[in-house]
Design an enzyme around this catalytic site. Structure first.
Site, mmCIF file in Angstrom:
data_model
loop_
_atom_site.group_PDB
_atom_site.id
_atom_site.type_symbol
_atom_site.label_atom_id
_atom_site.label_comp_id
_atom_site.label_asym_id
_atom_site.label_seq_id
_atom_site.Cartn_x
_atom_site.Cartn_y
_atom_site.Cartn_z
ATOM 1 N N HIS A 95 0.825 -1.204 0.000
ATOM 2 C CA HIS A 95 0.000 0.000 0.000
ATOM 3 C C HIS A 95 0.858 1.253 0.000
ATOM 4 O O HIS A 95 2.059 1.224 0.257
ATOM 5 C CB HIS A 95 -0.945 0.004 1.210
ATOM 6 C CG HIS A 95 -0.252 0.354 2.491
ATOM 7 N ND1 HIS A 95 -0.109 1.651 2.926
ATOM 8 C CD2 HIS A 95 0.340 -0.422 3.419
ATOM 9 C CE1 HIS A 95 0.548 1.646 4.072
ATOM 10 N NE2 HIS A 95 0.833 0.401 4.391
ATOM 11 N N CYS A 96 0.188 2.350 -0.314
ATOM 12 C CA CYS A 96 0.761 3.688 -0.134
ATOM 13 C C CYS A 96 -0.379 4.534 0.416
ATOM 14 O O CYS A 96 -1.276 3.995 1.070
ATOM 15 C CB CYS A 96 1.365 4.222 -1.440
ATOM 16 S SG CYS A 96 0.263 4.210 -2.865
ATOM 17 N N ARG A 97 -0.366 5.804 0.179
ATOM 18 C CA ARG A 97 -1.431 6.636 0.740
ATOM 19 C C ARG A 97 -2.751 6.412 0.014
ATOM 20 O O ARG A 97 -3.784 6.218 0.623
ATOM 21 C CB ARG A 97 -1.037 8.109 0.680
ATOM 22 C CG ARG A 97 -1.995 9.007 1.412
ATOM 23 C CD ARG A 97 -1.508 10.442 1.437
ATOM 24 N NE ARG A 97 -2.331 11.241 2.299
ATOM 25 C CZ ARG A 97 -3.532 11.708 1.982
ATOM 26 N NH1 ARG A 97 -4.070 11.414 0.832
ATOM 27 N NH2 ARG A 97 -4.204 12.439 2.845
ATOM 28 N N GLY A 99 -2.900 4.247 -2.954
ATOM 29 C CA GLY A 99 -2.910 2.986 -3.684
ATOM 30 C C GLY A 99 -2.944 3.163 -5.187
ATOM 31 O O GLY A 99 -3.322 2.245 -5.912
ATOM 32 N N SER A 103 2.492 2.233 -4.630
ATOM 33 C CA SER A 103 2.370 0.787 -4.393
ATOM 34 C C SER A 103 2.184 -0.002 -5.690
ATOM 35 O O SER A 103 2.838 -1.039 -5.861
ATOM 36 C CB SER A 103 1.271 0.478 -3.375
ATOM 37 O OG SER A 103 0.027 1.003 -3.752
#
Length: 155
Positions: A95-97, A99, A103
Site C-alpha cells: 500500500h501507499c497513501r 494505492g 504501491s
C-alpha cells in the site's frame, strides 16, 4: 497473494486497521509511503509489533523526480519472501497513501523482476485488478527496468 483489496481512497485506512488486516489473512505489509507528512502513511514496525504481521517501509514520495527504482529489488525481495511464507500461505498487503501510484509501481516491478513479465504485461495485470496511475517518473523508471531486463534476458 499480493493483496489489492481496498479502493484507492481506503488504502491508508486499511493499513492502519489491524483487525481488518488479520481478518483478510495478511501476514506481511509493504508500505510504499512510510513517513509522517500528509503524503505518507505514518506506520512502522512498532505499529505492527505483536500483531504477527511482518512490516517493511519504503519512504517514497509520489513525485516525478523521486527515484523509486532504488527500491525495486528490495520491494520485490520482500514480496517474494512474503508470498513464500509458511509454504506459500503468505499474503502481502502492498500500500501507499492512495494505492494509485507508489504501491502499484512496486507491484509492477515485482512482476517484472520475479515473474518475468514485461512492463506492458505487468501494467495490464495490475490494471485488470484495480485502477492505478503510476506517475510519469515512475513509468519512465519501469520502462528503464524493462529495457535492462530485456537486454539481460537476451544474453
Amino acid at each position: 497473494m499480493v493483496c489489492l483489496f481496498c479502493s484507492p481512497i481506503q488504502c491508508r485506512f486499511v493499513a492502519m486497521n489491524l483487525m481488518r488486516l488479520k481478518h483478510r489473512g495478511i501476514t506481511h505489509i509493504l508500505n510504499a509511503a512510510e513517513g509522517n507528512s500528509y503524503m505518507h502513511v505514518n506506520t512502522n514496525a512498532e505499529f505492527y509489533a505483536g500483531s504477527g504481521i511482518t512490516y517493511r517501509g519504503i519512504p517514497a514520495s509520489d513525485t516525478d523526480h523521486f527515484d523509486i527504482s532504488v527500491y525495486f529489488e528490495e520491494g520485490a525481495d520482500f514480496i517474494e519472501k512474503a508470498l513464500a511464507y509458511k509454504n506459500g500461505k503468505g499474503k502481502v498487503y502492498v500500500h501507499c497513501r492512495e494505492g494509485y501510484s507508489r504501491s502499484p509501481t512496486l507491484v509492477i516491478a515485482y512482476l517484472m523482476l520475479r515473474q518475468n513479465m514485461d512492463v506492458h504485461s505487468a501494467l495490464a495485470t495490475v490494471r485488470h485488478r484495480r485502477e492505478i496511475g503510476p506517475n510519469d517518473g515512475f513509468l519512465r523508471q519501469l520502462c528503464r527496468l524493462n529495457q535492462r531486463l530485456a537486454s539481460e534476458r537476451k544474453k
